[in-house]
Motif scaffolding. Structure first.
Motif: not given
Length: 193
Positions: A10-28
């Motif tokens: 519930e309170n745990s996320f995991m990224l598989l690789d972290c390319g350019e713009g990852t933060l922006g993609q999460i926000v979008r």
């Protein structure tokens, strides 16, 4: 790189690789308000190899997560996420930490090669992650390229664990076939090769 993120608990996320713009993609994807919660609850990042399109978004994401957690007054001891990556990423992180901005408190680095022989069991030491075990294998791409297999607990009412296997770029590879055998989900990026 596309955004590949799982939510094992519930309170745990995991990224598989972290390319350019990852933060922006999460926000979008989540919207501004929900994205803050997702970033704060990002507990694990896995980097498959050191080509920039698979890790160049890492520092920006670590910085934003650190900023949000400090705003929320989360104790420093609870701020570190687990960063699974080729250990050769360390000089790059050290350079940034020493010359630009302090990020040393943002992560604990675990080398992908440390999980080649035996999967790392996490269900007892880090139950909050929602991941029972993580194992890796070398794949055929550039030096220090890895595939990963994650074993998650069986869903409520089930008795079969969920296994997710991921490879960020690889030619056909027998070790990856073995690592990913009987996976519930296989995510396999591939290069021209």
């Amino acid at each position: 790189s596309d955004l590949i993120m799982i939510q094992p608990a519930e309170n745990s996320f995991m990224l598989l690789d972290c390319g350019e713009g990852t933060l922006g993609q999460i926000v979008r994807f989540y919207g501004k308000i929900r994205a803050k919660s997702v970033v704060c609850n990002l507990k694990t990042i896995y980097i498959s190899h050191l080509h920039a399109d698979h890790h160049i978004g890492l520092i920006g994401l670590l910085n934003e997560r650190q900023r949000l957690l400090q705003q929320a007054e989360v104790p420093l001891t609870e701020q570190k996420l687990l960063l699974f990556a080729p250990i050769q990423i360390q000089p790059w992180l050290n350079f940034y930490n020493e010359r630009i901005e302090n990020i040393a408190q943002a992560y604990t680095l675990i080398g992908n090669a440390d999980m080649l022989e035996q999967p790392m069991l996490l269900h007892e030491t880090r139950a909050d992650l929602g991941i029972d075990a993580i194992g890796t294998c070398l794949v055929r791409h550039c030096p220090h390229s890895f595939g990963v297999s994650l074993r998650l607990p069986a869903p409520t009412g089930g008795n079969t664990p969920i296994t997710i296997t991921y490879s960020g770029d690889s030619m056909p590879c027998r070790d990856l076939v073995e690592l990913g055998r009987n996976s519930t989900v296989l995510i396999h990026e591939a290069t021209m090769e």
